[in-house]
Design a protein around this motif. Structure first.
Motif, PDB file in Angstrom:
ATOM      1  N   PRO A  38      39.999  22.370 131.994  1.00  0.00           N
ATOM      2  CA  PRO A  38      39.475  21.921 130.701  1.00  0.00           C
ATOM      3  C   PRO A  38      38.966  20.480 130.712  1.00  0.00           C
ATOM      4  O   PRO A  38      37.940  20.182 130.088  1.00  0.00           O
ATOM      5  CB  PRO A  38      40.657  22.097 129.756  1.00  0.00           C
ATOM      6  N   SER A  39      39.613  19.615 131.434  1.00  0.00           N
ATOM      7  CA  SER A  39      39.185  18.212 131.482  1.00  0.00           C
ATOM      8  C   SER A  39      37.895  18.006 132.277  1.00  0.00           C
ATOM      9  O   SER A  39      37.313  16.924 132.250  1.00  0.00           O
ATOM     10  CB  SER A  39      40.290  17.348 132.086  1.00  0.00           C
ATOM     11  N   LYS A  40      37.426  19.042 132.969  1.00  0.00           N
ATOM     12  CA  LYS A  40      36.238  18.935 133.823  1.00  0.00           C
ATOM     13  C   LYS A  40      35.004  19.619 133.226  1.00  0.00           C
ATOM     14  O   LYS A  40      33.937  19.591 133.808  1.00  0.00           O
ATOM     15  CB  LYS A  40      36.517  19.545 135.205  1.00  0.00           C
ATOM     16  N   ILE A  41      35.155  20.206 132.051  1.00  0.00           N
ATOM     17  CA  ILE A  41      34.056  20.960 131.443  1.00  0.00           C
ATOM     18  C   ILE A  41      32.840  20.078 131.171  1.00  0.00           C
ATOM     19  O   ILE A  41      31.712  20.460 131.476  1.00  0.00           O
ATOM     20  CB  ILE A  41      34.527  21.680 130.162  1.00  0.00           C
ATOM     21  N   GLU A  42      33.052  18.918 130.585  1.00  0.00           N
ATOM     22  CA  GLU A  42      31.916  18.039 130.272  1.00  0.00           C
ATOM     23  C   GLU A  42      31.182  17.614 131.539  1.00  0.00           C
ATOM     24  O   GLU A  42      29.954  17.502 131.545  1.00  0.00           O
ATOM     25  CB  GLU A  42      32.368  16.836 129.459  1.00  0.00           C
ATOM     26  N   GLU A  43      31.926  17.386 132.611  1.00  0.00           N
ATOM     27  CA  GLU A  43      31.297  17.030 133.893  1.00  0.00           C
ATOM     28  C   GLU A  43      30.433  18.189 134.400  1.00  0.00           C
ATOM     29  O   GLU A  43      29.308  17.986 134.858  1.00  0.00           O
ATOM     30  CB  GLU A  43      32.378  16.680 134.917  1.00  0.00           C
ATOM     31  N   PHE A  44      30.950  19.410 134.296  1.00  0.00           N
ATOM     32  CA  PHE A  44      30.166  20.581 134.692  1.00  0.00           C
ATOM     33  C   PHE A  44      28.897  20.697 133.853  1.00  0.00           C
ATOM     34  O   PHE A  44      27.796  20.888 134.381  1.00  0.00           O
ATOM     35  CB  PHE A  44      30.989  21.868 134.566  1.00  0.00           C
ATOM     36  N   LEU A  45      29.037  20.588 132.534  1.00  0.00           N
ATOM     37  CA  LEU A  45      27.880  20.739 131.645  1.00  0.00           C
ATOM     38  C   LEU A  45      26.827  19.662 131.900  1.00  0.00           C
ATOM     39  O   LEU A  45      25.626  19.937 131.866  1.00  0.00           O
ATOM     40  CB  LEU A  45      28.329  20.727 130.184  1.00  0.00           C
ATOM     41  N   ALA A  46      27.252  18.448 132.152  1.00  0.00           N
ATOM     42  CA  ALA A  46      26.305  17.362 132.441  1.00  0.00           C
ATOM     43  C   ALA A  46      25.553  17.650 133.729  1.00  0.00           C
ATOM     44  O   ALA A  46      24.325  17.455 133.797  1.00  0.00           O
ATOM     45  CB  ALA A  46      27.051  16.030 132.529  1.00  0.00           C
TER      46      ALA A  46
END
Length: 98
Positions: A12-20
């Protein structure tokens, strides 16, 4: 035509990194020779689960992408973000209704 579906589950803490990262590479993936369609989906209930859905002219085109520098770059940034092993299916479209 080959349809490729990939299921990815992220920390969950890595979702924004994936989306970016996806935002920066999605056009390059879609523009890769043999790719005719690309979409990203997010599960409504398990919001850390995503799916890519893509159309390829032939299996050879998908394999060319999977052995390309673009894929290696994308995968090297995406793989460390997973919290489960990704799953992938290559399927044939049987019917499509509009």
């Amino acid at each position: 035509m080959l349809v490729r579906i990939v299921k990815m589950s992220f920390e969950p803490s890595k979702i924004e990194e994936f989306l970016a990262n996806f935002e920066t590479v999605k056009t390059k993936i879609r523009s890769f020779e043999g790719c005719n369609f690309l979409e990203l989906y997010r599960d409504q209930n398990n919001t850390n689960i995503f799916f890519t859905y893509s159309y390829w002219n032939a299996e050879e085109d998908l394999e060319n992408y999977r052995h390309s520098e673009l894929f290696k770059s994308v995968w090297s940034k995406t793989k460390p973000l997973f919290n489960a092993k990704p799953e992938a299916w290559s399927v044939d479209k049987i019917a499509s209704l509009k």
